[in-house]
Design an enzyme around this catalytic site. Structure first.
Site, PDB file in Angstrom:
ATOM      1  N   LYS A  41      35.104  31.481  43.551  1.00 48.98           N
ATOM      2  CA  LYS A  41      36.185  30.693  43.669  1.00 48.98           C
ATOM      3  C   LYS A  41      37.397  31.595  43.843  1.00 48.98           C
ATOM      4  O   LYS A  41      38.500  31.383  44.451  1.00 48.98           O
ATOM      5  CB  LYS A  41      36.323  29.611  42.815  1.00 48.98           C
ATOM      6  CG  LYS A  41      35.205  28.605  42.701  1.00 48.98           C
ATOM      7  CD  LYS A  41      35.683  27.939  41.254  1.00 48.98           C
ATOM      8  CE  LYS A  41      34.165  26.798  41.211  1.00 48.98           C
ATOM      9  NZ  LYS A  41      34.538  26.167  39.873  1.00 48.98           N
ATOM     10  N   GLU A  97      38.052  39.729  48.134  1.00 45.65           N
ATOM     11  CA  GLU A  97      37.722  39.281  46.775  1.00 45.65           C
ATOM     12  C   GLU A  97      38.814  39.474  45.972  1.00 45.65           C
ATOM     13  O   GLU A  97      39.993  40.096  46.209  1.00 45.65           O
ATOM     14  CB  GLU A  97      36.675  40.489  46.531  1.00 45.65           C
ATOM     15  CG  GLU A  97      35.374  40.207  46.044  1.00 45.65           C
ATOM     16  CD  GLU A  97      35.122  39.189  44.896  1.00 45.65           C
ATOM     17  OE1 GLU A  97      36.036  38.482  44.679  1.00 45.65           O
ATOM     18  OE2 GLU A  97      33.924  39.021  44.504  1.00 45.65           O
ATOM     19  N   ASP A 101      35.208  44.740  39.697  1.00 47.88           N
ATOM     20  CA  ASP A 101      34.894  45.234  38.216  1.00 47.88           C
ATOM     21  C   ASP A 101      33.791  46.083  38.264  1.00 47.88           C
ATOM     22  O   ASP A 101      34.263  47.453  38.356  1.00 47.88           O
ATOM     23  CB  ASP A 101      34.757  43.872  37.581  1.00 47.88           C
ATOM     24  CG  ASP A 101      34.926  44.073  35.845  1.00 47.88           C
ATOM     25  OD1 ASP A 101      35.625  44.978  35.360  1.00 47.88           O
ATOM     26  OD2 ASP A 101      33.949  43.482  35.314  1.00 47.88           O
ATOM     27  N   LYS A 129      39.659  47.462  39.054  1.00 45.74           N
ATOM     28  CA  LYS A 129      39.613  48.134  37.759  1.00 45.74           C
ATOM     29  C   LYS A 129      38.567  49.277  37.845  1.00 45.74           C
ATOM     30  O   LYS A 129      37.304  49.259  37.487  1.00 45.74           O
ATOM     31  CB  LYS A 129      38.909  47.064  36.719  1.00 45.74           C
ATOM     32  CG  LYS A 129      39.775  45.941  36.262  1.00 45.74           C
ATOM     33  CD  LYS A 129      39.085  45.181  35.007  1.00 45.74           C
ATOM     34  CE  LYS A 129      39.397  43.877  34.980  1.00 45.74           C
ATOM     35  NZ  LYS A 129      38.823  43.083  33.956  1.00 45.74           N
ATOM     36  N   PHE A 150      41.563  41.992  30.583  1.00 45.18           N
ATOM     37  CA  PHE A 150      41.135  40.800  31.441  1.00 45.18           C
ATOM     38  C   PHE A 150      42.262  40.036  31.996  1.00 45.18           C
ATOM     39  O   PHE A 150      43.179  39.801  31.276  1.00 45.18           O
ATOM     40  CB  PHE A 150      40.444  40.020  30.359  1.00 45.18           C
ATOM     41  CG  PHE A 150      39.591  38.860  31.003  1.00 45.18           C
ATOM     42  CD1 PHE A 150      38.149  39.323  31.469  1.00 45.18           C
ATOM     43  CD2 PHE A 150      40.048  37.685  31.471  1.00 45.18           C
ATOM     44  CE1 PHE A 150      37.274  38.233  32.228  1.00 45.18           C
ATOM     45  CE2 PHE A 150      39.221  36.477  32.046  1.00 45.18           C
ATOM     46  CZ  PHE A 150      37.979  37.132  32.410  1.00 45.18           C
ATOM     47  N   ASP A 157      40.023  33.206  36.803  1.00 45.85           N
ATOM     48  CA  ASP A 157      39.997  32.429  35.741  1.00 45.85           C
ATOM     49  C   ASP A 157      39.623  32.977  34.569  1.00 45.85           C
ATOM     50  O   ASP A 157      39.059  34.154  34.536  1.00 45.85           O
ATOM     51  CB  ASP A 157      39.173  31.289  35.985  1.00 45.85           C
ATOM     52  CG  ASP A 157      37.597  31.574  35.810  1.00 45.85           C
ATOM     53  OD1 ASP A 157      37.344  32.715  36.437  1.00 45.85           O
ATOM     54  OD2 ASP A 157      36.895  31.277  34.965  1.00 45.85           O
TER      55      ASP A 157
HETATM   56  P1  IMP Z   1      31.686  42.682  39.231  1.00 48.04           P
HETATM   57  O1  IMP Z   1      32.363  43.668  40.119  1.00 48.04           O
HETATM   58  O2  IMP Z   1      30.297  42.590  39.888  1.00 48.04           O
HETATM   59  O3  IMP Z   1      31.654  43.144  37.756  1.00 48.04           O
HETATM   60  O4  IMP Z   1      32.171  41.318  39.041  1.00 48.04           O
HETATM   61  C1  IMP Z   1      33.427  40.858  39.545  1.00 48.04           C
HETATM   62  C2  IMP Z   1      33.612  39.447  39.338  1.00 48.04           C
HETATM   63  O5  IMP Z   1      33.852  39.580  37.709  1.00 48.04           O
HETATM   64  C3  IMP Z   1      35.054  39.132  39.750  1.00 48.04           C
HETATM   65  O6  IMP Z   1      34.602  38.448  41.016  1.00 48.04           O
HETATM   66  C4  IMP Z   1      35.230  37.978  38.819  1.00 48.04           C
HETATM   67  O7  IMP Z   1      34.781  36.650  39.136  1.00 48.04           O
HETATM   68  C5  IMP Z   1      35.057  38.668  37.511  1.00 48.04           C
HETATM   69  N1  IMP Z   1      35.959  39.287  36.941  1.00 48.04           N
HETATM   70  C6  IMP Z   1      35.790  40.685  36.411  1.00 48.04           C
HETATM   71  N2  IMP Z   1      36.974  41.070  35.872  1.00 48.04           N
HETATM   72  C7  IMP Z   1      37.712  39.828  35.623  1.00 48.04           C
HETATM   73  C8  IMP Z   1      38.931  39.652  34.902  1.00 48.04           C
HETATM   74  O8  IMP Z   1      39.540  40.383  34.652  1.00 48.04           O
HETATM   75  N3  IMP Z   1      39.335  38.301  35.070  1.00 48.04           N
HETATM   76  C9  IMP Z   1      38.664  37.394  35.519  1.00 48.04           C
HETATM   77  N4  IMP Z   1      37.408  37.389  36.182  1.00 48.04           N
HETATM   78  C10 IMP Z   1      37.216  39.046  36.317  1.00 48.04           C
HETATM   79 MG    MG Z   2      34.995  37.270  42.430  1.00 41.55          MG
END
Ligand code: IMP
Ligand code: MG
Length: 175
Positions: A41, A97, A101, A129, A150, A157
């Site tokens: 979302k 996106e 992360d 990040k 965060f 969210d």
């Molecule tokens: P990754 O890059 O696969 O670890 O996941 C990314 C997802 O984790 C993002 O699309 C968000 O939904 C969630 N996410 C990662 N860091 C944050 C944050 O600081 N706040 C809120 N959601 C986050």
């Molecule tokens: Mg996301």
């Protein structure tokens, strides 16, 4: 324990950055049509604001993914909760996106979309990040690189709250 949100990137700062990215995309895709694939979302808010700043023809589609159980999370396997409505074959696609992360979700998603035969495939994220990266992901358009905190707002969210904040805030916990 309750949480407090500290403003980190003000609304006008975020808006200015989105205008900048929109202008860059408009220049890069001059004479073409861009197909934005928004990741729900969180990506929806950014996608809509970005689309308004792009001056070449734009089409938009949405998809929703979630990580499989804990065990498979490290493999980066994600489950498609809602797939795209339209084919991306032959299209100039930009995945939009909210945040990159670990990079697990995006690296899986991009590989899956690449298999569907787009003409081109790029990634645009509002926030990045880099310190948290586990899987290498090439980001073509980045709004802001942020520290390992965060964050919420602009679609992001904490426990489904704060997506509607018009700025980016850092979640601080207090007794
Ligand atoms: P990754 O890059 O696969 O670890 O996941 C990314 C997802 O984790 C993002 O699309 C968000 O939904 C969630 N996410 C990662 N860091 C944050 C944050 O600081 N706040 C809120 N959601 C986050
Ligand atoms: Mg996301």
């Amino acid at each position: 324990m309750s949480e407090h949100i500290r403003e980190y990137l003000a609304e006008d700062v975020v808006d200015a950055k989105i205008c900048e990215i929109g202008a860059k995309i408009s220049a890069d895709y001059a004479g073409k049509q861009v197909h934005l694939v928004s990741v729900l979302k969180g990506g929806a808010f950014f996608t809509c604001e970005l689309a308004k700043r792009i001056t070449v023809p734009v089409s938009i589609d949405f998809m929703s993914v979630s990580s499989y159980g804990k065990d498979t999370k490290s493999s980066g396997v994600v489950k498609i909760v809602k797939d795209l409505d339209e084919s991306i074959k032959g299209k100039d696609v930009i995945v939009v996106e909210d945040i990159v992360d670990s990079g697990r979700t995006l690296s899986y998603l991009l590989a899956m979309l690449q298999d569907r035969g787009p003409k081109s495939l790029r990634l645009c994220t509002l926030l990045d990040k880099p310190d948290r990266r586990v899987v290498d992901v090439k980001v073509d358009y980045t709004g802001f690189q942020i520290p390992d905190e965060f964050v919420v707002g602009y679609g992001l969210d904490y426990d489904q709250k704060y997506r509607n904040l018009p700025y980016i805030g850092i979640v601080e916990f207090e007794e």
